[in-house]
Design an enzyme around this catalytic site. Structure first.
Site, PDB file in Angstrom:
ATOM      1  N   CYS A 127       0.653  -1.753   0.168  1.00 34.89           N
ATOM      2  CA  CYS A 127      -0.178   0.381   0.393  1.00 34.89           C
ATOM      3  C   CYS A 127       0.855   1.268   0.026  1.00 34.89           C
ATOM      4  CB  CYS A 127      -0.743  -0.118   1.563  1.00 34.89           C
ATOM      5  SG  CYS A 127      -1.319   1.555   1.666  1.00 34.89           S
ATOM      6  N   HIS A 128       0.751   2.352  -0.161  1.00 33.84           N
ATOM      7  CA  HIS A 128       1.350   3.646  -0.646  1.00 33.84           C
ATOM      8  C   HIS A 128       1.848   3.981   0.663  1.00 33.84           C
ATOM      9  CE1 HIS A 128       2.477   6.459  -3.514  1.00 33.84           C
ATOM     10  NE2 HIS A 128       3.296   6.359  -2.860  1.00 33.84           N
ATOM     11  N   THR A 129       1.099   3.835   1.997  1.00 35.44           N
ATOM     12  CA  THR A 129       1.313   4.389   2.543  1.00 35.44           C
ATOM     13  C   THR A 129       3.110   3.207   3.641  1.00 35.44           C
ATOM     14  OG1 THR A 129      -0.553   3.815   3.493  1.00 35.44           O
ATOM     15  CG2 THR A 129       0.717   4.501   5.608  1.00 35.44           C
ATOM     16  N   HIS A 180       1.698  -4.597   6.105  1.00 36.69           N
ATOM     17  CA  HIS A 180       0.319  -4.011   6.246  1.00 36.69           C
ATOM     18  C   HIS A 180      -1.222  -4.761   6.600  1.00 36.69           C
ATOM     19  CE1 HIS A 180      -0.280  -0.211   4.383  1.00 36.69           C
ATOM     20  NE2 HIS A 180      -1.226  -0.279   4.719  1.00 36.69           N
ATOM     21  N   GLU A 181      -0.996  -4.914   4.691  1.00 39.42           N
ATOM     22  CA  GLU A 181      -1.967  -4.855   3.759  1.00 39.42           C
ATOM     23  C   GLU A 181      -1.727  -6.905   3.971  1.00 39.42           C
ATOM     24  OE1 GLU A 181      -4.187  -2.892   0.935  1.00 39.42           O
ATOM     25  OE2 GLU A 181      -3.840  -4.031  -0.185  1.00 39.42           O
ATOM     26  N   CYS A 223      -9.381  -2.523  20.627  1.00 40.42           N
ATOM     27  CA  CYS A 223      -9.204  -3.307  21.909  1.00 40.42           C
ATOM     28  C   CYS A 223     -10.830  -3.580  22.625  1.00 40.42           C
ATOM     29  CB  CYS A 223      -8.674  -2.048  23.249  1.00 40.42           C
ATOM     30  SG  CYS A 223      -9.636  -0.880  23.881  1.00 40.42           S
ATOM     31  N   CYS A 247     -12.287   0.826  25.444  1.00 47.93           N
ATOM     32  CA  CYS A 247     -12.340   2.305  25.423  1.00 47.93           C
ATOM     33  C   CYS A 247     -13.031   2.524  25.324  1.00 47.93           C
ATOM     34  CB  CYS A 247     -10.512   3.022  25.001  1.00 47.93           C
ATOM     35  SG  CYS A 247     -11.093   2.949  23.040  1.00 47.93           S
ATOM     36  N   CYS A 301     -13.604   2.751  21.893  1.00 48.56           N
ATOM     37  CA  CYS A 301     -14.156   1.296  21.072  1.00 48.56           C
ATOM     38  C   CYS A 301     -16.008   1.286  21.167  1.00 48.56           C
ATOM     39  CB  CYS A 301     -13.469   0.118  21.447  1.00 48.56           C
ATOM     40  SG  CYS A 301     -11.990   0.089  20.529  1.00 48.56           S
ATOM     41  N   CYS A 324      -9.430   3.669  18.667  1.00 46.18           N
ATOM     42  CA  CYS A 324      -9.357   3.545  20.179  1.00 46.18           C
ATOM     43  C   CYS A 324      -7.759   3.677  20.460  1.00 46.18           C
ATOM     44  CB  CYS A 324      -8.871   1.562  19.662  1.00 46.18           C
ATOM     45  SG  CYS A 324      -8.562   0.796  20.993  1.00 46.18           S
ATOM     46  N   ARG A 333      -4.858   2.498  18.196  1.00 47.95           N
ATOM     47  CA  ARG A 333      -4.800   3.365  17.000  1.00 47.95           C
ATOM     48  C   ARG A 333      -4.039   3.178  16.624  1.00 47.95           C
ATOM     49  NH1 ARG A 333      -6.257   9.588  19.062  1.00 47.95           N
ATOM     50  NH2 ARG A 333      -7.755   8.397  19.928  1.00 47.95           N
ATOM     51  N   CYS A 336      -6.728  -3.511   3.912  1.00 45.10           N
ATOM     52  CA  CYS A 336      -6.091  -1.898   3.815  1.00 45.10           C
ATOM     53  C   CYS A 336      -7.457  -0.798   3.377  1.00 45.10           C
ATOM     54  CB  CYS A 336      -4.659  -1.394   4.608  1.00 45.10           C
ATOM     55  SG  CYS A 336      -4.439  -0.199   3.743  1.00 45.10           S
ATOM     56  N   ARG A 341      -2.782  -3.346  -6.857  1.00 45.57           N
ATOM     57  CA  ARG A 341      -2.642  -3.753  -6.038  1.00 45.57           C
ATOM     58  C   ARG A 341      -2.127  -5.213  -6.949  1.00 45.57           C
ATOM     59  NH1 ARG A 341      -2.634  -0.023  -3.230  1.00 45.57           N
ATOM     60  NH2 ARG A 341      -3.771  -0.131  -0.839  1.00 45.57           N
TER      61      ARG A 341
END
Ligand code: NAD
Ligand code: ZN
Length: 380
Positions: free
Chosen positions: A48-50, A70-71, A100, A103, A106, A114, A118, A178, A373
């Site tokens: 992903c671009h992130t 992360h994806e 979680c 909180c 959530c 979260c 987060r 993601c 992708r």
């Protein structure tokens, strides 16, 4: 096969030793999960671009060596103390922001931010003990977004794992971990266009086209795609984007072009570029009185959003969202179900497939702006 529970696992991972340098496949030791953590075997991951932004580290805090990614999709290998809602063999999607379930966020219907889990782009360690679970060549390797999926095995907090239908194909639904959920939710949960409305999408990458898919599902009649890369336009037609604007074709701000095209502005806009000027244009192009703009792109850490307050006073709304406001554990299983019921199309997002050993090719494709992708098969 001997059980690996409670033992370190030695496996391959793609390590980024330095900013902008090709990843190197290394033998990495992955420690067993601690309390509230889960060790998973990654089956498929995509870029992903992130990931690219933090690997380039141009406008972001550099943190190396690091395992990006992360994806992804995976299968639970073992769980740490206190984990009750996941067990070995469960199919999961790791998510860069967590839930979680305890909180105030959530417990709120409105938020997925979260307190505990987060998104934190600058943290490279696990929450419970402030340490990494990865070691290679004597170094502690930093985690990324609590997921680090460019590794055959990774350790993730249980709150960042969505348990999904085991019959869902992992080589497809990994994109829901993601990008696609982010874009889809930005439109369906945050912009909320009415049937028959006009929606502008800035940035026609996978996230933007996820947003376009949301606009199509919501029944928008005009979906205007804005991108600097004209090669994106043909692909975007498959996603229901039916008008196109390239800011480079005009010598005035693109918001003026959009306002003119739509007699006063679009009803909704969703920004999926990460570029600060696109963010400002996406806000200024919405109709006064009712227009809503949603920011999704991750900007440079020093970027500042500037607009005249009168633009807000004139009853335009600016919103932002991480992960399309979806709560990972509560909501993502049902997004997977939407795909299983064929209400949501995923195949058209997958433009390339490569093996893990070729992972640097996925970076080249994204740098060249080719495709959407690229799915990386961890077992090849
Ligand atoms: P991508 O690179 O595939 O797509 C981005 C597109 O934006 C490209 O087609 C590019 O040509 C276009 N673009 C760049 N600058 C532009 C400008 N000024 N005007 C118009 N178009 C422009 O990236 P992606 O994977 O689709 O991700 C898009 C953005 O979403 C990134 O910033 C990523 O970091 C961010 N993101 C945010 C979240 C979140 O939860 N908020 C989650 C995932 C990704
Ligand atoms: Zn929480």
């Amino acid at each position: 096969m001997a059980s690996t529970v409670g033992m370190p696992i030695i496996c391959n991972a793609a390590v980024a030793w330095e900013a902008g340098k090709p990843l190197v496949i290394e033998k990495v030791e992955v420690a067993p999960p601690k309390a509230m953590e889960v060790r998973i075997k990654i089956k498929y991951t995509s870029l992903c671009h992130t990931d690219l932004y933090f690997w380039e580290a141009k406008g972001q805090t550099p943190l190396f060596p690091r395992i990006f990614g992360h994806e992804a999709s995976g299968i639970v290998e073992s769980v740490g103390e206190g984990v009750t809602d996941l067990k070995e063999g469960d199919h999961v999607l790791p998510v860069f922001t967590g839930e979680c379930k305890e909180c105030a966020h959530c417990k709120s219907e409105e938020s997925n931010m979260c307190d505990l889990l987060r998104i934190n782009t600058d943290r490279g360690v696990m929450l419970s003990d402030g340490k990494s679970r990865f070691t290679a060549k004597g170094y502690q390797i930093n985690h990324f977004l609590g997921t680090s999926t460019f590794s055959e095995y990774t350790v993730v907090h249980v709150g960042c794992l969505a348990k999904i239908d085991p019959s869902a194909p992992l080589d497809k639904v990994c994109v829901l971990s993601c990008g696609i959920s982010t874009g889809l939710g930005a439109t369906l949960n945050v912009a909320k266009p009415k049937k028959g409305s006009t929606v502008a999408i800035f940035g026609l990458g996978a996230v933007g086209l996820g947003a376009a898919e949301g606009a199509r599902i919501a029944g928008a009649s005009r979906i205007i795609g804005v991108d600097l890369n004209p090669s994106r336009f043909e692909e975007a037609r498959k996603f229901g984007v039916n008008e196109f604007v390239n800011p480079k074709d005009y010598d005035r701000p693109v918001q003026e072009v959009l306002i003119e095209m739509t007699n006063g502005g679009v009803d909704r806009s969703v920004e999926c570029t990460g570029n600060i000027n696109a963010m400002i244009s996406a806000f200024e192009c919405v109709h006064d009185g009712w227009g809503v703009a949603v920011l999704v792109g991750v900007p440079n850490k020093d970027a500042v959003f500037m607009t005249k307050p009168i633009n807000v006073l004139n009853e335009r709304t600016l919103k932002g969202t991480f992960f399309g406001n979806y709560k990972p554990r509560t909501d993502i299983p049902s997004v997977v179900d939407m795909y299983m019921r064929k209400e949501l199309e995923l195949d058209k997002f997958i433009t390339h497939r490569i093996s893990f050993s070729e992972i640097n090719k996925a970076f080249d494709l994204m740098l060249k702006g080719e495709g959407l992708r690229c799915i990386i098969n961890m077992e090849e």
